[in-house]
Design a protein around this motif. Structure first.
Motif, PDB file in Angstrom:
ATOM      1  N   PHE A   7      23.783   8.397 -37.201  1.00 39.72           N
ATOM      2  CA  PHE A   7      22.356   8.722 -37.216  1.00 39.72           C
ATOM      3  C   PHE A   7      21.608   7.386 -37.202  1.00 39.72           C
ATOM      4  O   PHE A   7      21.474   6.724 -38.215  1.00 39.72           O
ATOM      5  CB  PHE A   7      22.092   9.528 -38.488  1.00 39.72           C
ATOM      6  CG  PHE A   7      20.687  10.048 -38.643  1.00 39.72           C
ATOM      7  CD1 PHE A   7      20.099  10.841 -37.666  1.00 39.72           C
ATOM      8  CD2 PHE A   7      19.965   9.778 -39.789  1.00 39.72           C
ATOM      9  CE1 PHE A   7      18.817  11.336 -37.820  1.00 39.72           C
ATOM     10  CE2 PHE A   7      18.678  10.274 -39.963  1.00 39.72           C
ATOM     11  CZ  PHE A   7      18.112  11.054 -38.976  1.00 39.72           C
ATOM     12  N   PRO A   9      18.188   6.360 -35.737  1.00 42.72           N
ATOM     13  CA  PRO A   9      16.933   6.648 -35.023  1.00 42.72           C
ATOM     14  C   PRO A   9      16.117   5.374 -34.756  1.00 42.72           C
ATOM     15  O   PRO A   9      15.204   5.037 -35.504  1.00 42.72           O
ATOM     16  CB  PRO A   9      16.200   7.602 -35.973  1.00 42.72           C
ATOM     17  CG  PRO A   9      16.732   7.278 -37.336  1.00 42.72           C
ATOM     18  CD  PRO A   9      18.126   6.753 -37.151  1.00 42.72           C
ATOM     19  N   LYS A  33      14.232   4.746 -43.494  1.00 43.20           N
ATOM     20  CA  LYS A  33      13.140   5.654 -43.190  1.00 43.20           C
ATOM     21  C   LYS A  33      12.366   5.892 -44.481  1.00 43.20           C
ATOM     22  O   LYS A  33      12.965   6.159 -45.525  1.00 43.20           O
ATOM     23  CB  LYS A  33      13.695   6.967 -42.642  1.00 43.20           C
ATOM     24  CG  LYS A  33      12.632   7.827 -42.007  1.00 43.20           C
ATOM     25  CD  LYS A  33      13.245   8.933 -41.173  1.00 43.20           C
ATOM     26  CE  LYS A  33      12.338  10.138 -41.141  1.00 43.20           C
ATOM     27  NZ  LYS A  33      11.004   9.917 -40.622  1.00 43.20           N
ATOM     28  N   SER A  41      14.873   6.113 -47.584  1.00 43.42           N
ATOM     29  CA  SER A  41      16.263   6.492 -47.382  1.00 43.42           C
ATOM     30  C   SER A  41      16.942   5.383 -46.607  1.00 43.42           C
ATOM     31  O   SER A  41      16.360   4.834 -45.661  1.00 43.42           O
ATOM     32  CB  SER A  41      16.365   7.795 -46.573  1.00 43.42           C
ATOM     33  OG  SER A  41      15.983   8.892 -47.350  1.00 43.42           O
ATOM     34  N   LEU A  43      19.666   4.667 -44.029  1.00 45.16           N
ATOM     35  CA  LEU A  43      20.392   5.425 -43.013  1.00 45.16           C
ATOM     36  C   LEU A  43      21.769   4.783 -42.820  1.00 45.16           C
ATOM     37  O   LEU A  43      22.104   3.795 -43.483  1.00 45.16           O
ATOM     38  CB  LEU A  43      19.546   5.487 -41.748  1.00 45.16           C
ATOM     39  CG  LEU A  43      18.144   6.083 -41.999  1.00 45.16           C
ATOM     40  CD1 LEU A  43      17.381   6.259 -40.697  1.00 45.16           C
ATOM     41  CD2 LEU A  43      18.213   7.404 -42.749  1.00 45.16           C
TER      42      LEU A  43
ATOM     43  N   LEU B 117      14.313  14.385 -43.338  1.00 43.50           N
ATOM     44  CA  LEU B 117      14.811  13.205 -42.624  1.00 43.50           C
ATOM     45  C   LEU B 117      15.258  13.580 -41.209  1.00 43.50           C
ATOM     46  O   LEU B 117      14.918  12.916 -40.230  1.00 43.50           O
ATOM     47  CB  LEU B 117      16.008  12.678 -43.415  1.00 43.50           C
ATOM     48  CG  LEU B 117      16.603  11.317 -43.144  1.00 43.50           C
ATOM     49  CD1 LEU B 117      15.577  10.246 -43.438  1.00 43.50           C
ATOM     50  CD2 LEU B 117      17.834  11.102 -44.040  1.00 43.50           C
ATOM     51  N   VAL B 118      16.012  14.658 -41.135  1.00 42.49           N
ATOM     52  CA  VAL B 118      16.626  15.024 -39.857  1.00 42.49           C
ATOM     53  C   VAL B 118      15.615  15.683 -38.922  1.00 42.49           C
ATOM     54  O   VAL B 118      15.628  15.456 -37.715  1.00 42.49           O
ATOM     55  CB  VAL B 118      17.862  15.918 -40.108  1.00 42.49           C
ATOM     56  CG1 VAL B 118      18.341  16.568 -38.823  1.00 42.49           C
ATOM     57  CG2 VAL B 118      18.970  15.086 -40.741  1.00 42.49           C
ATOM     58  N   ASP B 120      12.621  15.025 -38.412  1.00 45.68           N
ATOM     59  CA  ASP B 120      11.770  14.060 -37.717  1.00 45.68           C
ATOM     60  C   ASP B 120      12.496  13.359 -36.571  1.00 45.68           C
ATOM     61  O   ASP B 120      11.854  12.778 -35.705  1.00 45.68           O
ATOM     62  CB  ASP B 120      11.274  12.984 -38.690  1.00 45.68           C
ATOM     63  CG  ASP B 120      10.315  13.554 -39.724  1.00 45.68           C
ATOM     64  OD1 ASP B 120       9.818  14.671 -39.494  1.00 45.68           O
ATOM     65  OD2 ASP B 120      10.082  12.877 -40.736  1.00 45.68           O
ATOM     66  N   GLU B 121      13.823  13.364 -36.607  1.00 48.90           N
ATOM     67  CA  GLU B 121      14.569  12.517 -35.677  1.00 48.90           C
ATOM     68  C   GLU B 121      15.469  13.286 -34.720  1.00 48.90           C
ATOM     69  O   GLU B 121      15.783  12.792 -33.653  1.00 48.90           O
ATOM     70  CB  GLU B 121      15.432  11.510 -36.466  1.00 48.90           C
ATOM     71  CG  GLU B 121      14.655  10.673 -37.477  1.00 48.90           C
ATOM     72  CD  GLU B 121      13.578   9.802 -36.832  1.00 48.90           C
ATOM     73  OE1 GLU B 121      13.620   9.576 -35.609  1.00 48.90           O
ATOM     74  OE2 GLU B 121      12.674   9.355 -37.577  1.00 48.90           O
TER      75      GLU B 121
END
Lengths: 566, 566
Positions: A7, A9, A33, A41, A43, B117-118, B120-121
């Motif tokens: 992950f 981004p 993020k 967070s 990542l 979190l997820v 958004d991406e």
């Protein structure tokens, strides 16, 4: 690891409020993020780097016999009341109340908890010295969170605490920690300079900060080009050698200074150099008002005031307090008064004749004021910030300034906590004595930022090998083509034996992949492209951009050789 | 590591409130120390074990392409309001307010944060599946913290979350997690049994818990000796096969039952078997009162009621509510009434003729009551706990019971969070769909407890090799004697090359050292004692107590050989 499963981004544009280089790059390369102000967070790429940093920290801590523990984040208020910090810590301490109405702090630091842990179990000098450390998330309700991970409200720290029977033992551990910290930052790829720092008004006799130089530093470092001297500007002493300039003392005279409030405005209005003007500021020290006087081109350093007066309880008087006290606004106050308010003047006030001072009457100043003759000074001292270019206190030459990020601090606490919390041991004469303590912190998430701050170019991050999230970036330009995909898979399988490989198997355009690879910044990139059918790939170093085409049969040994050179 | 530098405060006596074996042993062997109710510090030995457990977890997670991240503990209330859990979670959620008056939860779990979190991406099915995990301290304000680390208020979890485009992909990851969990617990030295568990009233279609068998288990496991069947007792179905016993239905009759309130008291007073008595209990389901009826020897299972009614909002009516509603106290209520309160009866009520029921009048019951003839039942269902020895629902034989500690859980969440939090992706037709999710937890600090719970003897802990804090315990009986100390130092230096060695160099009596060594429980103990001058030491296995005298020249290979056998 296949990039399609990770992950990451990455971003084209980062928010404008990301001022610090590391903040921009960590966002842009998809490492962090924001969840809410000052809370992030980590990542996958960031987590891998954090794990490598903590592995280095653990190794170096264990090499000096520091032992790992893990204390709770939830800290009962009773402990903080014992140390006196429940009230003193103020609004940076996050607090909560449990279902039974008991109050807790969310630990910003663990002196109280570790002292209570050790005082219950360590009874004898035979059990000393003892050094405990932990790696953990900490909490601090920053007034103004900023710079990404640099000033967050939840952040990762390594904190260590040492306990000793005597000062010599503390000194030994302090020096071992100092050396371990130097090794840690070097291994993590950071240029961090130890600087003498302020230890605060209460407790603590000696402390160094480790400052990573950076363009956005939150602290200014004063250093010498000719010696080891380096100090936080809060602490850097100003060298004072009185000069006799032989100028005649002129007669004190009250003059109008309409609308001139700042030192610069007064200097301009009176057409005199800024150095001849003084600034008088009124502070409340433990509830008592005092006047502090410096020359117009100097700035008062309140950390030095705190050290001088031995208290943290110092604040500027408010405008209302000043008007009540003096009868004039802040822009016109001066040291001549009949209220008995003590005047403390910076050293550099004493050899400057014929000064301009406030008249304690709005719109008026005195010219040709001279200490002793015209006003009393309780004491002269070093109450101001050093200026760049002034002589350093170690006599090694001119002060140079640099900006830095504090990534670590070592601190001799002495008996501050053991005395207030009654943590004693029996010495070899059977006599109860307070434990002598040191504390030592590393900002782990700050270190991540500092690494990025110091290791990047215009295209993105350039990871040092020791902490890189992966060693190699393997990219297939077009994984839909069988020959590229098959060759990519084959290389991936082979190189994974010896390296951590990020394998970009995504169905994205080549431009996107290359951009992401530069941003992410792994030390070596291997591109499987058009010449896959011939068994030829491109290998490129991230640091200097040099690239070469390499035969696949030869790739493993080529990479082995190249990787050791980086 | 030299034991004199490690912090291992072993105890002679543990506090009486330490009920669980693991709690007693963790305290006694100096692994943990309570800070306040439900909040512990992990001391050096525990921290080393935790680091080994997390290393195993990381390896197994990465082997199934789960990617590590680290989310914050501070979670803005807005996210919890989106999911609806800010109110629903109740007083177990620790909450705090920051300096700006914004509210936060201290994360007990991270569905909200990871979903935000997820969402958004991740925009496309091409980015799926994705599995993220983290290892982190969690917070839950337990009403009654107990059993040491087993039910604490701050504890360490591995939590993972997976995101999918379709159910088949979720199933695949769920199965991979299930297998990885089995491997993790096996590697950590725990006998943990996966059991079918209840997934709660809202969301989630399928879940397994991993239960470590232990004497003090917080949960009862129902299992089969003849099949793979294993379920949490909350979930274990009761197999019902109606029996015709041909007994004649007798006439309903109201009888006095003075001072008989419980089913057992009524049975005794009327001199009838307990099975013939019924218990009527009044619940409030989403605000509506109902009566639930089971036979006297059965217990109502409220988890089954929640599943049946599809709501978490079920509670027992209070005595006041019952008196208001029925006009009688709880001990005398029954299903015959004119208030229109619906009656739900357990299956096993339907084939039992001539039951005893409450008369809704204090001090009276009816005998010879029969459903349909004498009272209406809205619906029959499986509303009770299974009894040991009853037939299992899979037809494999009798139910066996065991006590267990839940150390892990895998859970198909489905679209519960993605729908409420609007986390969608575009499928391969370009259509927006909610992400399908799974979540997977391991209690890391619970696992530490479970290991101790399952690996000990009367003298202390017996660590499995995979997670032992150190491999070898080297002890010099009297380090003041030069020959012992020198030989000890020499062996320490040699064995440290291949093993993690705890070297007891303390100036303590031999008895204290041996006691501590048994408590601490490292796999092999090497004692340097009287025969040091001859170059002979004693080597002892912790698990079976076998010991042998070994020549030092031969020691390294002896240990190599012995260690592989353990």
């Amino acid at each position: 690891m296949r990039q399609s499963k990770v992950f990451i981004p990455t971003m084209r544009e980062v928010p404008a409020e990301a001022e610090a280089l590391s903040h921009r790059l960590l966002l842009k390369a998809g490492l962090i993020k924001q969840s809410t102000s000052g809370v992030y967070s980590y990542l996958p790429l960031a987590t891998r780097v954090l794990n490598k940093i903590t592995a280095i920290v653990r190794e170096e801590m264990e090499s000096i016999d520091a032992v790992e523990i893990l204390m709770p984040a939830l800290q009962p208020s009773e402990l903080w009341e014992e140390s006196g910090r429940w009230d003193a810590y103020g609004s940076e301490l996050m607090r909560l109340t449990d279902r039974n109405g008991r109050q807790f702090a969310l630990g910003p630091t663990h002196e109280e908890v570790v002292t209570s842990l050790v005082r219950d179990e360590v009874k004898s000098y035979k059990q000393l010295p003892l050094t405990l450390f932990q790696i953990q998330s900490k909490f601090r309700d920053e007034k103004r969170p900023r710079f990404g991970l640099l000033r967050g409200r939840e952040f990762i720290m390594k904190d260590a605490y040492s306990f000793h029977a005597d000062e010599a033992s503390l000194d030994e551990t302090y020096n071992q920690m100092y050396d371990a910290y130097s090794r840690i930052f070097k291994r993590a790829g950071i240029n961090a300079r130890p600087v003498v720092a302020d230890s605060g008004a209460i407790g603590g006799s000696h402390t160094h900060e480790f400052m990573a130089l950076s363009e956005i530093g939150e602290d200014t470092i004063v250093y010498s080009e000719n010696s080891d001297y380096a100090a936080n500007i809060e602490k850097a002493e100003v060298r004072f050698e009185p000069k006799e300039n032989g100028e005649a003392l002129l007669e004190l005279e009250k003059v109008e200074t309409p609308n001139a409030h700042t030192a610069q405005e007064v200097a301009d209005y009176l057409n005199r150099p800024l150095e001849q003007i003084t600034k008088s500021m009124i502070f409340k020290v433990d509830g008592e008002f005092i006047i502090v006087l410096v020359r117009g081109n100097h700035e008062i350093n309140d950390v030095k005031l705190k050290t001088y007066f031995g208290t943290d309880n110092i604040e500027l008087a408010t405008q209302d307090e000043i008007i009540n006290l003096i009868g004039a606004k802040p822009g016109s106050i001066g040291p001549i008064q009949e209220k008995g308010i003590k005047v403390y003047a910076d050293n550099f006030v004493q050899d400057a004749p014929n000064l301009v001072i406030g008249a304690n009457e709005d719109g008026y100043h005195y010219i040709n004021a001279n200490p002793e003759r015209d006003f009393n000074v309780e004491e002269f001292g070093d109450f101001r910030f050093i200026l760049e270019g002034e002589p350093l206190s170690d006599g090694s030459g001119e002060a140079k300034f640099a900006e830095g990020i504090e990534v670590g601090q070592v601190f001799k606490l002495g008996t501050k906590y053991s005395e207030t919390m009654n943590a004693t041991f029996l010495d070899n004469q059977g006599k109860a004595k307070p434990l002598i303590m040191g504390c030592y912190g590393i900002g782990v998430s700050r270190t991540l930022s500092a690494i990025v701050e110091q290791n990047s170019d215009e295209n993105g991050i350039v990871w040092p090998k020791s902490v890189t999230p992966f060693d190699l970036h393997l990219i297939t330009i077009n994984p839909k083509k069988d020959d590229q995909r098959e060759l990519g898979d084959q290389i991936y399988a082979e190189l994974q034996q010896s390296y951590e490989v990020l394998y970009d198997d995504r169905k994205e355009r080549a431009g996107v992949k290359f951009n992401d690879a530069d941003l992410i910044g792994l030390p070596i990139r291997i591109v499987v492209g058009k010449r896959a059918d011939e068994g030829i790939v491109e290998v490129k170093r991230r640091d200097n951009g040099e690239s070469e085409e390499v035969e696949v049969s030869n790739l493993a040994s080529y990479i082995d050789n190249l990787y050791t050179q980086i």
